[in-house]
Design a protein around this motif. Structure first.
Motif, mmCIF file in Angstrom:
data_model
loop_
_atom_site.group_PDB
_atom_site.id
_atom_site.type_symbol
_atom_site.label_atom_id
_atom_site.label_comp_id
_atom_site.label_asym_id
_atom_site.label_seq_id
_atom_site.Cartn_x
_atom_site.Cartn_y
_atom_site.Cartn_z
ATOM 1 N N ARG A 104 -7.584 21.237 -5.935
ATOM 2 C CA ARG A 104 -7.026 22.268 -6.822
ATOM 3 C C ARG A 104 -8.185 23.069 -7.399
ATOM 4 N N TYR B 249 -0.021 23.555 2.019
ATOM 5 C CA TYR B 249 -0.728 23.851 0.762
ATOM 6 C C TYR B 249 -2.100 23.190 0.690
ATOM 7 N N GLN C 63 -6.328 8.951 3.664
ATOM 8 C CA GLN C 63 -5.416 10.044 3.277
ATOM 9 C C GLN C 63 -3.986 9.734 3.698
HETATM 10 N N1 SAM Z 1 -3.048 12.378 1.460
HETATM 11 C C1 SAM Z 1 -2.249 12.230 0.348
HETATM 12 C C2 SAM Z 1 -0.833 12.697 0.631
HETATM 13 O O1 SAM Z 1 -0.512 13.166 1.685
HETATM 14 O O2 SAM Z 1 -0.012 12.582 -0.227
HETATM 15 C C3 SAM Z 1 -2.795 12.892 -0.896
HETATM 16 C C4 SAM Z 1 -3.866 13.921 -0.768
HETATM 17 S S1 SAM Z 1 -4.166 15.031 -2.066
HETATM 18 C C5 SAM Z 1 -5.858 14.752 -2.325
HETATM 19 C C6 SAM Z 1 -3.454 14.372 -3.531
HETATM 20 C C7 SAM Z 1 -2.345 15.195 -4.070
HETATM 21 O O3 SAM Z 1 -2.808 16.442 -4.513
HETATM 22 C C8 SAM Z 1 -1.244 15.535 -3.090
HETATM 23 O O4 SAM Z 1 -0.347 14.490 -2.885
HETATM 24 C C9 SAM Z 1 -0.593 16.718 -3.743
HETATM 25 O O5 SAM Z 1 0.438 16.343 -4.618
HETATM 26 C C10 SAM Z 1 -1.727 17.330 -4.543
HETATM 27 N N2 SAM Z 1 -2.141 18.604 -3.950
HETATM 28 C C11 SAM Z 1 -2.690 18.832 -2.749
HETATM 29 N N3 SAM Z 1 -2.910 20.154 -2.555
HETATM 30 C C12 SAM Z 1 -2.486 20.780 -3.678
HETATM 31 C C13 SAM Z 1 -2.436 22.148 -4.095
HETATM 32 N N4 SAM Z 1 -2.857 23.124 -3.292
HETATM 33 N N5 SAM Z 1 -1.954 22.426 -5.340
HETATM 34 C C14 SAM Z 1 -1.524 21.444 -6.150
HETATM 35 N N6 SAM Z 1 -1.544 20.139 -5.808
HETATM 36 C C15 SAM Z 1 -2.008 19.811 -4.582
#
Ligand code: SAM
Ligand code: SF4
Length: 440
Positions: free
Chosen positions: A49, A160, A198
């Motif tokens: 983010r 996203y 992940q």
């Molecule tokens: N690999 C995991 C999954 O698929 O759920 C999590 C990866 S990410 C580092 C952790 C969380 O950040 C995600 O589950 C999502 O809810 C949030 N996230 C990822 N991209 C985002 C974005 N562009 N804006 C807001 N939240 C985001």
């Protein structure tokens, strides 16, 4: 020569910082606890983010002041921001070197090269690098719980998400090196290992010498659970499209595999799930929740959710709220959508939900979830749980903090116990985040 490392973002980044420290220790560096003592300041970054990136940029200003105060101090940017911004980071006056997530073995060379030829960068992504043979230097001071990265990268393309762009393709680590690492941790006195990826459910390793020797995540959990039945095993993150009944049945057979599954839903609306390219529907997600509840009745479930993704209507938001009411999560990480440059969403789906609407929707989800967490925690009052003690509570050294198998935080009087002990506690009262307990 002393190195200080500051880590932002997810648990996988903490694991990566431990790999970095191991590589640097071999090259003669020792770790220190503050930037004021450091010859080398490293910041391991997150790009998920925008606010995570802004925090790091603010820290670079602080590091620049330190460089002005003491000449010879070097500053390096590691991790996802390094991979995303590449050379652009070298324009920052504070930064001497930039290393992406697959370039950490090159750090000793990069550091040496800075003094000879100035700023250095390596942001090559790899199809093979898993750091499988690197024994991480653990940063958990109490020596109770340790992260083990079992895979790197991600093959999903949630529209996203920046992760696949900055962490590369999915690679699973050789299970023999994972089991060996777990054994070493047990020998060193650790009481809990946390397997990280992940999307752990797509873990898959095929023996290069024998293609019939294939290990999936359920097989891996079993191998790690067998290392020592007294040592807890946790894992994250699961993916709703891939989490299998085989995994749930394997968990059920091993009481030391903790009763907690983190299953990010992201949205309760099928229209949004399709746009997010999550590859499951609300109905499929709810079917997986019901499988968990049937096979593992005592399992806590938590989630991630994004409020205000492109095109999200009031009806889509209502669908998320209704899903939260239906599932009744034990806890959730709740975010408002932050558009990330280069993702499919940034190219095709406008960031069109006004900020005040995003924030209002997020606050509504948070209020709902806090109420549900409080209700679920209230049902624990009067019940007894085994708790692995992680250390003193945040508020007082006279109190200890530990977690139940369901990952609930318990606080209770120390009573002569210490980090690493497992004790039985009875819950006396609670908030939405903490169980206040007595020793029994
Ligand atoms: N690999 C995991 C999954 O698929 O759920 C999590 C990866 S990410 C580092 C952790 C969380 O950040 C995600 O589950 C999502 O809810 C949030 N996230 C990822 N991209 C985002 C974005 N562009 N804006 C807001 N939240 C985001
Ligand atoms: Fe990002 Fe989706 Fe991969 Fe998770 S599964 S890291 S949200 S692309």
């Amino acid at each position: 020569m002393k190195v200080f490392i500051e880590t932002y973002g997810c648990q996988m980044n903490v694991g990566d910082s431990e790999v970095v420290l191991s590589i640097l220790e071999k090259a003669g560096w020792s770790r220190c606890g503050s930037i004021a003592e450091a010859d080398l300041i490293l910041v391991n970054t997150c790009s998920v983010r925008d606010n995570a990136e802004q925090r790091v940029l603010g820290r670079l200003d602080v590091f620049l002041q330190e460089k002005k105060r003491r000449s010879g101090v070097l500053v390096g940017v590691l991790g996802c921001m390094a991979q995303r911004l590449k050379e652009k980071l070298l324009d920052n006056a504070a930064v001497d070197l930039v290393a992406g997530p697959d370039a950490y073995r090159d750090l000793p060379r990069l550091i040496e090269a800075v003094s000879v030829s100035g700023k250095q960068i390596n942001t090559l992504l790899s199809h093979e690098e898993t750091y499988g043979d690197v024994v991480p230097v653990r940063m958990d001071r109490e020596g109770v719980t340790a992260f083990i990265s079992i895979m790197r990268g991600c093959n999903n393309v949630c529209s996203y998400c920046i992760v696949p762009f900055v962490r590369g393709a999915e690679r699973s680590r050789d299970p023999r090196t994972i089991v060996r690492e777990a054994q070493m941790l047990v020998e060193a006195g650790y009481k809990e290992v946390n397997l990280l990826g992940q999307n752990v459910d797509s873990y898959c390793w095929v023996n290069p010498d024998d293609a019939s020797d294939r290990v999936d995540f359920a097989d891996l959990i079993e191998r790690v659970a067998l290392v020592d039945p007294a040592v807890r095993v946790r894992f994250a993150t699961s993916h709703p499209k891939d989490i299998s009944d085989k995994l749930l049945h394997t968990m059920a057979r091993y009481p030391n595999v903790c009763r907690h599954i983190h299953l990010p839903v992201q949205s309760g609306s099928d229209v949004m799930l399709e746009r997010m390219n999550r590859k499951y529907t609300r109905a499929h997600y709810l079917e997986r929740i019901s499988a968990i509840r049937t096979i593992l009745p005592d399992c806590a479930i938590t989630t991630d959710v994004i409020a205000g993704f492109s095109g999200e209507t009031d009806a889509d938001h209502e669908a998320t709220l209704s899903l939260f009411r239906e599932v009744r999560y034990d806890g959730a990480f709740m975010f408002q959508y932050s558009e990330r440059p280069g993702t499919k969403a940034s190219r095709h789906y406008p960031d069109d939900v006004p900020l005040p609407v995003k924030t209002a929707r997020l606050n509504e989800i948070i209020a709902l979830q806090n109420g549900i967490s409080l209700e679920i925690n209230s049902q624990c009052i009067g019940k007894c749980y085994d708790v692995l003690i992680e250390g003193p509570s945040k508020r007082s050294d006279a109190e200890l903090m530990g977690r139940t198998s369901q990952n609930k935080t318990c606080v209770f009087p120390a009573g002569g116990h210490k980090a690493g002990d497992t004790v039985t506690v009875r819950v006396l009262s609670c908030t939405s985040a903490t169980l206040r307990c007595e020793l029994v």
